[in-house]
Design a protein around this motif. Structure first.
Motif, mmCIF file in Angstrom:
data_model
loop_
_atom_site.group_PDB
_atom_site.id
_atom_site.type_symbol
_atom_site.label_atom_id
_atom_site.label_comp_id
_atom_site.label_asym_id
_atom_site.label_seq_id
_atom_site.Cartn_x
_atom_site.Cartn_y
_atom_site.Cartn_z
ATOM 1 N N PHE A 27 3.412 -13.102 5.247
ATOM 2 C CA PHE A 27 4.282 -12.585 6.306
ATOM 3 C C PHE A 27 3.532 -12.442 7.628
ATOM 4 O O PHE A 27 2.391 -11.971 7.663
ATOM 5 C CB PHE A 27 4.859 -11.224 5.906
ATOM 6 N N ASN A 28 4.207 -12.812 8.727
ATOM 7 C CA ASN A 28 3.604 -12.709 10.049
ATOM 8 C C ASN A 28 3.757 -11.319 10.656
ATOM 9 O O ASN A 28 3.133 -11.005 11.664
ATOM 10 C CB ASN A 28 4.231 -13.737 10.997
ATOM 11 N N GLY A 29 4.616 -10.511 10.074
ATOM 12 C CA GLY A 29 4.860 -9.175 10.597
ATOM 13 C C GLY A 29 6.093 -8.580 9.954
ATOM 14 O O GLY A 29 6.674 -9.154 9.022
ATOM 15 N N LEU A 30 6.514 -7.424 10.477
ATOM 16 C CA LEU A 30 7.642 -6.703 9.895
ATOM 17 C C LEU A 30 8.934 -7.515 9.920
ATOM 18 O O LEU A 30 9.624 -7.639 8.901
ATOM 19 C CB LEU A 30 7.838 -5.384 10.644
ATOM 20 N N PHE A 31 9.276 -8.084 11.081
ATOM 21 C CA PHE A 31 10.533 -8.813 11.196
ATOM 22 C C PHE A 31 10.547 -10.040 10.295
ATOM 23 O O PHE A 31 11.565 -10.354 9.660
ATOM 24 C CB PHE A 31 10.775 -9.225 12.658
ATOM 25 N N HIS A 32 9.425 -10.741 10.219
ATOM 26 C CA HIS A 32 9.324 -11.923 9.352
ATOM 27 C C HIS A 32 9.467 -11.532 7.883
ATOM 28 O O HIS A 32 10.118 -12.231 7.099
ATOM 29 C CB HIS A 32 7.983 -12.629 9.572
ATOM 30 N N CYS A 33 8.876 -10.399 7.520
ATOM 31 C CA CYS A 33 8.986 -9.905 6.147
ATOM 32 C C CYS A 33 10.440 -9.562 5.827
ATOM 33 O O CYS A 33 10.954 -9.905 4.758
ATOM 34 C CB CYS A 33 8.096 -8.674 5.957
ATOM 35 N N LEU A 75 9.454 -3.135 2.309
ATOM 36 C CA LEU A 75 8.768 -3.864 3.377
ATOM 37 C C LEU A 75 7.339 -3.352 3.541
ATOM 38 O O LEU A 75 6.396 -4.135 3.727
ATOM 39 C CB LEU A 75 9.535 -3.710 4.693
ATOM 40 N N LYS A 76 7.171 -2.031 3.466
ATOM 41 C CA LYS A 76 5.838 -1.431 3.601
ATOM 42 C C LYS A 76 4.894 -1.936 2.525
ATOM 43 O O LYS A 76 3.772 -2.376 2.807
ATOM 44 C CB LYS A 76 5.945 0.096 3.518
ATOM 45 N N VAL A 77 5.342 -1.891 1.276
ATOM 46 C CA VAL A 77 4.491 -2.301 0.155
ATOM 47 C C VAL A 77 4.154 -3.783 0.237
ATOM 48 O O VAL A 77 3.013 -4.195 0.000
ATOM 49 C CB VAL A 77 5.172 -1.968 -1.192
ATOM 50 N N ARG A 78 5.129 -4.613 0.624
ATOM 51 C CA ARG A 78 4.875 -6.052 0.716
ATOM 52 C C ARG A 78 3.874 -6.369 1.813
ATOM 53 O O ARG A 78 2.989 -7.217 1.632
ATOM 54 C CB ARG A 78 6.200 -6.797 0.941
ATOM 55 N N LEU A 79 3.981 -5.702 2.946
ATOM 56 C CA LEU A 79 3.029 -5.930 4.029
ATOM 57 C C LEU A 79 1.644 -5.398 3.668
ATOM 58 O O LEU A 79 0.625 -6.012 4.004
ATOM 59 C CB LEU A 79 3.525 -5.266 5.321
ATOM 60 N N GLN A 80 1.596 -4.271 2.975
ATOM 61 C CA GLN A 80 0.316 -3.696 2.560
ATOM 62 C C GLN A 80 -0.427 -4.623 1.609
ATOM 63 O O GLN A 80 -1.636 -4.828 1.740
ATOM 64 C CB GLN A 80 0.544 -2.343 1.875
ATOM 65 N N THR A 81 0.285 -5.160 0.644
ATOM 66 C CA THR A 81 -0.365 -5.946 -0.402
ATOM 67 C C THR A 81 -0.710 -7.365 0.048
ATOM 68 O O THR A 81 -1.645 -7.969 -0.474
ATOM 69 C CB THR A 81 0.523 -6.010 -1.660
ATOM 70 N N GLU A 82 0.027 -7.888 1.026
ATOM 71 C CA GLU A 82 -0.257 -9.238 1.518
ATOM 72 C C GLU A 82 -1.401 -9.250 2.530
ATOM 73 O O GLU A 82 -2.074 -10.256 2.703
ATOM 74 C CB GLU A 82 1.000 -9.831 2.158
ATOM 75 N N GLY A 83 -1.630 -8.101 3.225
ATOM 76 C CA GLY A 83 -2.691 -8.055 4.219
ATOM 77 C C GLY A 83 -2.322 -8.816 5.479
ATOM 78 O O GLY A 83 -1.193 -9.263 5.668
ATOM 79 N N THR A 84 -3.293 -9.026 6.351
ATOM 80 C CA THR A 84 -3.027 -9.683 7.630
ATOM 81 C C THR A 84 -2.986 -11.200 7.521
ATOM 82 O O THR A 84 -2.540 -11.873 8.449
ATOM 83 C CB THR A 84 -4.117 -9.297 8.657
ATOM 84 N N LYS A 85 -3.434 -11.750 6.402
ATOM 85 C CA LYS A 85 -3.465 -13.208 6.244
ATOM 86 C C LYS A 85 -2.588 -13.659 5.081
ATOM 87 O O LYS A 85 -2.818 -14.714 4.490
ATOM 88 C CB LYS A 85 -4.908 -13.680 6.049
ATOM 89 N N GLY A 86 -1.584 -12.862 4.762
ATOM 90 C CA GLY A 86 -0.698 -13.178 3.659
ATOM 91 C C GLY A 86 0.499 -14.009 4.086
ATOM 92 O O GLY A 86 0.480 -14.689 5.113
ATOM 93 N N TRP A 90 -3.998 -0.074 8.033
ATOM 94 C CA TRP A 90 -2.758 0.394 8.649
ATOM 95 C C TRP A 90 -1.645 -0.642 8.541
ATOM 96 O O TRP A 90 -0.621 -0.529 9.196
ATOM 97 C CB TRP A 90 -3.001 0.775 10.115
ATOM 98 N N LYS A 91 -1.848 -1.627 7.668
ATOM 99 C CA LYS A 91 -0.844 -2.668 7.463
ATOM 100 C C LYS A 91 0.391 -2.054 6.801
ATOM 101 O O LYS A 91 0.284 -1.380 5.782
ATOM 102 C CB LYS A 91 -1.422 -3.783 6.585
ATOM 103 N N GLY A 92 1.555 -2.299 7.391
ATOM 104 C CA GLY A 92 2.789 -1.736 6.854
ATOM 105 C C GLY A 92 3.141 -0.382 7.428
ATOM 106 O O GLY A 92 4.113 0.258 6.989
ATOM 107 N N PHE A 93 2.377 0.076 8.431
ATOM 108 C CA PHE A 93 2.608 1.408 8.987
ATOM 109 C C PHE A 93 3.936 1.493 9.750
ATOM 110 O O PHE A 93 4.614 2.521 9.727
ATOM 111 C CB PHE A 93 1.449 1.792 9.911
ATOM 112 N N THR A 94 4.323 0.394 10.422
ATOM 113 C CA THR A 94 5.573 0.411 11.194
ATOM 114 C C THR A 94 6.801 0.638 10.313
ATOM 115 O O THR A 94 7.599 1.540 10.601
ATOM 116 C CB THR A 94 5.735 -0.893 12.004
ATOM 117 N N PRO A 95 6.999 -0.141 9.220
ATOM 118 C CA PRO A 95 8.157 0.155 8.365
ATOM 119 C C PRO A 95 8.062 1.529 7.709
ATOM 120 O O PRO A 95 9.082 2.152 7.411
ATOM 121 C CB PRO A 95 8.138 -0.964 7.323
#
Length: 290
Positions: free
Chosen positions: A51-57, A38-49, A261-266
């Motif tokens: 996924f809308n956030g951790l739960f959506h990912c 989840l961390k890597v996917r959120l990091q690589t997609e950025g804020t406009k990718g 800091w994208k992906g910091f929560t997971p």
């Protein structure tokens, strides 16, 4: 066990640390890989990718790829973390002995932190190619298959590509000063009067160590994830990121400071179980091999 007991004390300690480090790598992967995906996917997609956030990912990954989708790319880190942690704990033992030569006095926490920083760059030589393969496989989304597995990924990426993110990996791994320093500080506070530490307290100390580690290096981790997962280029083509500075500039231009800091929560959700399991496994194997 018999072979280890026949070695000199110094050599035996080093071998024990390599073996225990290997076991800790397996434990770390089993406990933390879903969060790492989840961390890597959120990091690589950025804020406009996508996924809308951790739960959506999380829900999208499970819906499209099943629960095992969270363990995508787990084979390289299962093997890789065994190698990485084996090198990490083994190198840390050797470097500590070079920094603190007086065996009659306990090593200080600042000395441990210095040894951790040096160990970080040593381990990066092993960690960078392994984690590049892991990250590339983690971002193969449903319906998109660039690589047929770890071996195919290595073949298509090439040696140069596997080390493309070496510099940001080195800076990220330098935070082993906080990792080992945080663990040692926690252990000294949590250890019983007789000098022992329970499994539960070792798990807690490991979780604290992991938190210290990630809080001090996460922007570098985002940068290296972007560089590791950028599409492979053919001769003559221009890569998405020419290096660490170029990647940092492009992240800031599109996402601002929050992009680092994208992906910091997971990552934080992962760090306690993963690093708690890491040190519990390490300490248990060390005791078994005494």
């Amino acid at each position: 066990m018999f072979l280890i007991s026949n070695l000199s004390n110094e050599t035996r300690d080093r071998v024990r640390n390599f073996i225990a480090g290997s076991a800790s790598g397996v434990a770390c992967t089993l406990a933390g890989h879903p969060f790492d995906t989840l961390k890597v996917r959120l990091q690589t997609e950025g804020t406009k990718g996508r996924f809308n956030g951790l739960f959506h990912c999380l829900t999208t990954t499970i819906k499209e790829e099943g629960f095992l989708g969270l363990y995508k790319g787990a084979t390289p880190p299962m093997i890789g973390m065994s190698i990485i942690n084996s090198c990490m704990f083994g190198a840390m033992t050797i470097i500590k002995s070079k920094i603190h030569t007086d065996t009659t006095t306990p090593i200080s926490i600042p000395e441990i932190m210095l040894a951790g920083a040096v160990t970080g760059w040593v381990v990066s030589l092993v960690a960078c190619p392994i984690e590049t393969v892991k990250s590339k496989l983690q971002v193969q989304y449903f319906g998109v298959k660039v690589y047929n597995g770890p071996i195919d990924c290595i073949r298509k990426t090439g040696i140069k590509g596997l080390y493309k993110a070496f510099i940001p990996t080195g800076f990220q791994r330098t935070s082993l000063w906080a990792y080992f320093g945080g663990y040692e500080f926690s252990v000294r506070k949590l250890r019983s009067e007789d000098g022992t530490i329970s499994v539960g307290r070792s798990f807690l100390a490991g979780g604290i160590a992991g938190t210290c580690f990630w809080c001090t290096n996460f922007p570098f981790d985002v940068i290296r994830s972007r560089i590791m997962t950028q599409p492979d280029v053919k001769p003559g083509e221009v890569p998405r990121y020419s290096g660490m500075i170029d990647c940092a500039k492009k992240i800031y231009k599109i996402d601002g400071l929050k992009g680092f800091w994208k992906g910091f929560t997971p990552c934080l959700l992962r760090t306690f179980p993963a690093n708690g399991a890491t040190f519990v496994a390490y300490e248990m194997v060390i005791r078994l091999l005494k």
